[in-house]
Design a protein around this motif. Structure first.
Motif, PDB file in Angstrom:
ATOM      1  N   ALA A 186       0.831  -1.204   0.000  1.00  0.00           N
ATOM      2  CA  ALA A 186       0.000   0.000   0.000  1.00  0.00           C
ATOM      3  C   ALA A 186       0.860   1.245   0.000  1.00  0.00           C
ATOM      4  O   ALA A 186       0.614   2.206  -0.741  1.00  0.00           O
ATOM      5  CB  ALA A 186      -0.921  -0.005   1.217  1.00  0.00           C
ATOM      6  N   PHE A 187       1.914   1.213   0.833  1.00  0.00           N
ATOM      7  CA  PHE A 187       2.797   2.395   0.885  1.00  0.00           C
ATOM      8  C   PHE A 187       3.580   2.567  -0.410  1.00  0.00           C
ATOM      9  O   PHE A 187       3.821   3.696  -0.846  1.00  0.00           O
ATOM     10  CB  PHE A 187       3.753   2.289   2.075  1.00  0.00           C
ATOM     11  CG  PHE A 187       3.104   2.641   3.377  1.00  0.00           C
ATOM     12  CD1 PHE A 187       2.523   3.890   3.550  1.00  0.00           C
ATOM     13  CD2 PHE A 187       3.055   1.740   4.417  1.00  0.00           C
ATOM     14  CE1 PHE A 187       1.934   4.225   4.748  1.00  0.00           C
ATOM     15  CE2 PHE A 187       2.453   2.065   5.608  1.00  0.00           C
ATOM     16  CZ  PHE A 187       1.892   3.306   5.785  1.00  0.00           C
ATOM     17  N   LEU A 188       3.983   1.435  -1.012  1.00  0.00           N
ATOM     18  CA  LEU A 188       4.681   1.530  -2.299  1.00  0.00           C
ATOM     19  C   LEU A 188       3.781   2.185  -3.346  1.00  0.00           C
ATOM     20  O   LEU A 188       4.201   3.104  -4.063  1.00  0.00           O
ATOM     21  CB  LEU A 188       5.099   0.136  -2.777  1.00  0.00           C
ATOM     22  CG  LEU A 188       6.388  -0.422  -2.185  1.00  0.00           C
ATOM     23  CD1 LEU A 188       6.585  -1.862  -2.619  1.00  0.00           C
ATOM     24  CD2 LEU A 188       7.583   0.408  -2.629  1.00  0.00           C
ATOM     25  N   ASN A 205       1.283   4.062  -2.756  1.00  0.00           N
ATOM     26  CA  ASN A 205       1.137   5.445  -2.325  1.00  0.00           C
ATOM     27  C   ASN A 205       2.268   6.317  -2.854  1.00  0.00           C
ATOM     28  O   ASN A 205       2.056   7.400  -3.394  1.00  0.00           O
ATOM     29  CB  ASN A 205       1.197   5.450  -0.799  1.00  0.00           C
ATOM     30  CG  ASN A 205       0.138   6.317  -0.220  1.00  0.00           C
ATOM     31  OD1 ASN A 205      -0.476   7.077  -0.950  1.00  0.00           O
ATOM     32  ND2 ASN A 205      -0.083   6.212   1.061  1.00  0.00           N
ATOM     33  N   PHE A 206       3.481   5.797  -2.682  1.00  0.00           N
ATOM     34  CA  PHE A 206       4.647   6.556  -3.116  1.00  0.00           C
ATOM     35  C   PHE A 206       4.637   6.759  -4.626  1.00  0.00           C
ATOM     36  O   PHE A 206       4.914   7.846  -5.120  1.00  0.00           O
ATOM     37  CB  PHE A 206       5.929   5.829  -2.692  1.00  0.00           C
ATOM     38  CG  PHE A 206       7.173   6.620  -2.991  1.00  0.00           C
ATOM     39  CD1 PHE A 206       7.637   7.567  -2.105  1.00  0.00           C
ATOM     40  CD2 PHE A 206       7.867   6.417  -4.172  1.00  0.00           C
ATOM     41  CE1 PHE A 206       8.763   8.295  -2.366  1.00  0.00           C
ATOM     42  CE2 PHE A 206       9.006   7.153  -4.455  1.00  0.00           C
ATOM     43  CZ  PHE A 206       9.455   8.093  -3.547  1.00  0.00           C
ATOM     44  N   ILE A 207       4.268   5.686  -5.346  1.00  0.00           N
ATOM     45  CA  ILE A 207       4.243   5.788  -6.816  1.00  0.00           C
ATOM     46  C   ILE A 207       3.188   6.804  -7.246  1.00  0.00           C
ATOM     47  O   ILE A 207       3.418   7.628  -8.146  1.00  0.00           O
ATOM     48  CB  ILE A 207       3.996   4.391  -7.444  1.00  0.00           C
ATOM     49  CG1 ILE A 207       5.218   3.512  -7.202  1.00  0.00           C
ATOM     50  CG2 ILE A 207       3.735   4.517  -8.926  1.00  0.00           C
ATOM     51  CD1 ILE A 207       4.998   2.053  -7.473  1.00  0.00           C
ATOM     52  N   LEU A 214       2.134   9.328  -5.515  1.00  0.00           N
ATOM     53  CA  LEU A 214       2.669  10.665  -5.209  1.00  0.00           C
ATOM     54  C   LEU A 214       3.679  11.085  -6.260  1.00  0.00           C
ATOM     55  O   LEU A 214       3.659  12.224  -6.747  1.00  0.00           O
ATOM     56  CB  LEU A 214       3.329  10.657  -3.829  1.00  0.00           C
ATOM     57  CG  LEU A 214       3.916  11.993  -3.388  1.00  0.00           C
ATOM     58  CD1 LEU A 214       2.812  12.983  -3.095  1.00  0.00           C
ATOM     59  CD2 LEU A 214       4.811  11.838  -2.176  1.00  0.00           C
ATOM     60  N   PHE A 215       4.542  10.140  -6.631  1.00  0.00           N
ATOM     61  CA  PHE A 215       5.572  10.411  -7.638  1.00  0.00           C
ATOM     62  C   PHE A 215       4.945  10.855  -8.954  1.00  0.00           C
ATOM     63  O   PHE A 215       5.319  11.894  -9.523  1.00  0.00           O
ATOM     64  CB  PHE A 215       6.409   9.138  -7.813  1.00  0.00           C
ATOM     65  CG  PHE A 215       7.439   9.222  -8.902  1.00  0.00           C
ATOM     66  CD1 PHE A 215       8.520  10.066  -8.789  1.00  0.00           C
ATOM     67  CD2 PHE A 215       7.312   8.446 -10.037  1.00  0.00           C
ATOM     68  CE1 PHE A 215       9.460  10.135  -9.780  1.00  0.00           C
ATOM     69  CE2 PHE A 215       8.241   8.519 -11.039  1.00  0.00           C
ATOM     70  CZ  PHE A 215       9.329   9.371 -10.910  1.00  0.00           C
ATOM     71  N   LEU A 242       1.806  11.908  -9.534  1.00  0.00           N
ATOM     72  CA  LEU A 242       1.008  13.128  -9.434  1.00  0.00           C
ATOM     73  C   LEU A 242       1.900  14.364  -9.315  1.00  0.00           C
ATOM     74  O   LEU A 242       1.638  15.386  -9.948  1.00  0.00           O
ATOM     75  CB  LEU A 242       0.049  13.041  -8.243  1.00  0.00           C
ATOM     76  CG  LEU A 242      -1.138  12.111  -8.447  1.00  0.00           C
ATOM     77  CD1 LEU A 242      -2.027  12.108  -7.219  1.00  0.00           C
ATOM     78  CD2 LEU A 242      -1.951  12.530  -9.659  1.00  0.00           C
ATOM     79  N   LEU A 243       2.961  14.235  -8.514  1.00  0.00           N
ATOM     80  CA  LEU A 243       3.849  15.398  -8.381  1.00  0.00           C
ATOM     81  C   LEU A 243       4.551  15.695  -9.705  1.00  0.00           C
ATOM     82  O   LEU A 243       4.786  16.855 -10.037  1.00  0.00           O
ATOM     83  CB  LEU A 243       4.885  15.160  -7.283  1.00  0.00           C
ATOM     84  CG  LEU A 243       4.445  15.427  -5.848  1.00  0.00           C
ATOM     85  CD1 LEU A 243       5.605  15.285  -4.896  1.00  0.00           C
ATOM     86  CD2 LEU A 243       3.835  16.794  -5.699  1.00  0.00           C
ATOM     87  N   VAL A 293       1.913  17.521 -11.646  1.00  0.00           N
ATOM     88  CA  VAL A 293       1.392  18.755 -11.066  1.00  0.00           C
ATOM     89  C   VAL A 293       2.507  19.745 -10.745  1.00  0.00           C
ATOM     90  O   VAL A 293       2.331  20.951 -10.860  1.00  0.00           O
ATOM     91  CB  VAL A 293       0.577  18.375  -9.815  1.00  0.00           C
ATOM     92  CG1 VAL A 293       0.747  19.380  -8.720  1.00  0.00           C
ATOM     93  CG2 VAL A 293      -0.880  18.231 -10.161  1.00  0.00           C
ATOM     94  N   LEU A 294       3.676  19.218 -10.382  1.00  0.00           N
ATOM     95  CA  LEU A 294       4.720  20.133  -9.909  1.00  0.00           C
ATOM     96  C   LEU A 294       5.934  20.170 -10.832  1.00  0.00           C
ATOM     97  O   LEU A 294       6.292  21.211 -11.354  1.00  0.00           O
ATOM     98  CB  LEU A 294       5.134  19.734  -8.490  1.00  0.00           C
ATOM     99  CG  LEU A 294       6.227  20.589  -7.854  1.00  0.00           C
ATOM    100  CD1 LEU A 294       5.749  22.008  -7.683  1.00  0.00           C
ATOM    101  CD2 LEU A 294       6.632  20.028  -6.507  1.00  0.00           C
ATOM    102  N   TYR A 295       6.556  18.999 -11.023  1.00  0.00           N
ATOM    103  CA  TYR A 295       7.875  19.023 -11.662  1.00  0.00           C
ATOM    104  C   TYR A 295       7.795  19.497 -13.102  1.00  0.00           C
ATOM    105  O   TYR A 295       8.561  20.380 -13.514  1.00  0.00           O
ATOM    106  CB  TYR A 295       8.531  17.632 -11.618  1.00  0.00           C
ATOM    107  CG  TYR A 295       8.597  17.046 -10.239  1.00  0.00           C
ATOM    108  CD1 TYR A 295       8.802  17.857  -9.123  1.00  0.00           C
ATOM    109  CD2 TYR A 295       8.462  15.689 -10.021  1.00  0.00           C
ATOM    110  CE1 TYR A 295       8.850  17.336  -7.862  1.00  0.00           C
ATOM    111  CE2 TYR A 295       8.522  15.149  -8.757  1.00  0.00           C
ATOM    112  CZ  TYR A 295       8.703  15.970  -7.679  1.00  0.00           C
ATOM    113  OH  TYR A 295       8.757  15.451  -6.435  1.00  0.00           O
TER     114      TYR A 295
END
Lengths: 165, 319
Positions: A13-15, A17-19, A21-22, A24-25, A28-30
């Motif tokens: 689940a955390f993996l 989650n991290f993916i 986030l990666f 989406l960021l 959205v950001l990079y």
């Protein structure tokens, strides 16, 4: 492993989650920010190059303008010098023509005076002749021959040094 | 009267006095003060005894294997906060940035500068997304844990055990482990991509000398054969050590972050238990610093390993 809580489903689940986030960021950001930073960098570089170009161009045109001004000044000087020369020449010409004219007027006047004098002398001569004839008539009261007389007098007058020019 | 900028001396003095009073009350009602002074604090002021629990507690039990824990909730919250914040910041990108866009650009640019300083212009763009994500994820997890609703709002489960709704995600070993695994995967991927499979394996196992030794053995030259084979096996062993060290990285990554964050949380809990007011403030400052440093270390080490993987190393190919 259970003691500190390692748990496979949770780890997955955390993996995930991290993916998430990666990804989406990244979206959205990079990506937008990096693109914007690159664009701004390119713009600034471009602007600086342009400014440099403009500076050079300005320096060049300043030089050009200075050269032009120098040239114009020289031209102006030349024109003034030429004008002065021309003015001098004109005054010289005017003076010359005035002199000539005056001379011509004087000459004409002189000729007229001469003519007038000749005419007057001629008239005087006639007068004198008539007067002399009349006087002779009165003196001798006898008119021999008017024509003869006149010729005589005329000869006499011609001989006189006073009325001969 | 003090007409200078900021507060006047009198106001500052009052603030100091109030803070000191709160500190004294906190000390008095805390366990140390109670024992020393022999007074019993009123019930609403007593902080429950901290109990340390390493595995994350479940909030929603879907089935026996699948449990949504408070750390998972916290990490979802982190993801949501980060994505919504930056989506909001970069909603309308303009060449002349407004304040929010400036904030996003500040973060991206300082991270990019940090990465460029170490990796150079070319590799920085490859390394940037994962390193930046690690940094932002770790630091946001750490800082969110300092918010008041972390560890305080919760539900009482059967047996009267209190389970907080949110708990610092970094204190769940699965979180550092998952980040470490991602870091490991990306580092190995970069290594494979930049070198190719064979050359990448060759950078671990240098088999040149072993091969030379074996050819010498077949040629009948015993002495060079023995030294060649011996050094070949040493190189093979070194290669295994190298591979092992790559896996060790996962463990060191995991426990560094997990240990620091858990220790920080326990420290805060204990200080808060001993002296309920004021005294925790310096420790919160300390936690801010540690959160930043841990994020920087996690991202920085990933960066360094990534650089090592990306730069072709020629040593070990000279045999």
């Amino acid at each position: 492993m259970e003691g500190i809580g390692i748990n496979l489903p949770l780890l997955l689940a955390f993996l995930v989650n991290f993916i998430i986030l990666f990804v989406l960021l990244s979206i959205v950001l990079y990506r937008p920010v990096l693109r914007m930073l690159d664009e701004r960098q390119a713009r600034i570089r471009e602007a600086m190059e342009q400014a440099e170009q403009i500076k050079q161009q300005a320096a060049r045109s300043e030089d050009e303008i200075r050269a032009q001004i120098e040239k114009a000044r020289q031209e102006g000087q030349a024109i003034i010098a030429q004008a002065a020369l021309m003015g001098e020449k004109l005054t010289e010409e005017a003076r010359e023509s005035a002199r000539k004219e005056s001379e011509a007027i004087i000459a004409k006047a002189r000729a007229e005076i001469q003519q007038e004098r000749d005419r007057v002398i001629e008239e005087l001569r006639h007068e004198f002749a008539d007067i002399a004839v009349m006087a002779a008539e009165k003196v001798i009261r006898e008119t021999l021959d008017k024509e003869k007389h006149r010729r005589l007098i005329e000869e006499t007058l011609k001989e006189s040094p006073l009325l001969n020019k | 009267m003090n007409t200078g900028p900021g507060c006047s001396v009198r106001i500052l003095a009052w603030i100091a006095i109030i803070l000191l009073v709160f500190l004294a009350i906190g000390f008095a009602v805390g366990p140390i003060g109670s024992k020393l002074l022999g007074i019993q604090a009123p019930n609403f002021l007593s902080v429950p005894k901290p109990h340390v629990q390493l595995p994350a507690e479940g909030i929603i039990h879907i089935n026996r294997m699948l449990v949504i824990t408070n750390t998972l909730l916290a990490s979802w919250l982190t993801v949501i906060v980060l994505v919504v914040l930056f989506a909001f910041c970069t909603r309308r990108m303009k060449l002349v940035p407004d304040r929010l866009q400036n904030f996003a650009e500040l973060i991206v640019e300082s991270l990019l500068n940090f990465i460029q300083g170490a990796a150079g212009e070319k590799n920085a763009r490859t390394l940037f997304p994962i390193v930046a994500t690690i940094f932002l994820y770790v630091i946001t997890n750490a800082y969110m844990a300092l918010l008041p609703f972390f560890g305080t709002i919760g539900i009482k489960e059967a047996g009267d055990t209190f389970v907080p709704l949110f708990r610092s995600a970094n204190t769940d070993i699965n979180v550092p482990l998952s980040i470490a695994i991602m870091s490991f995967i990306f580092v190995e991927y970069w290594g494979l991509k930049s070198l190719g499979v064979l050359r990448y394996l060759n950078s671990f196992f240098n088999l040149g000398q072993l091969r030379e030794g074996i050819t010498n053995l077949f040629k009948g030259k015993i002495r060079p054969a023995i030294t060649g084979i011996a050094f070949g096996f040493i190189n093979l062993f070194v290669g295994f050590l190298e591979v092992f060290s790559h896996f060790i990285r996962i463990i060191s990554f995991t426990f560094r972050l997990f240990g620091n964050m858990t220790a920080g949380e326990i420290l805060l809990l204990v200080v808060c238990f001993l002296v309920p007011f004021i005294a925790t403030i310096p420790f919160y400052g300390l936690e801010l610093l540690i959160g930043f440093i841990q994020a920087l270390i996690f991202a920085g080490l990933t960066l360094v390993f990534g650089i090592i993987a990306l730069t072709p190393h020629t040593e070990g190919e000279h045999s």
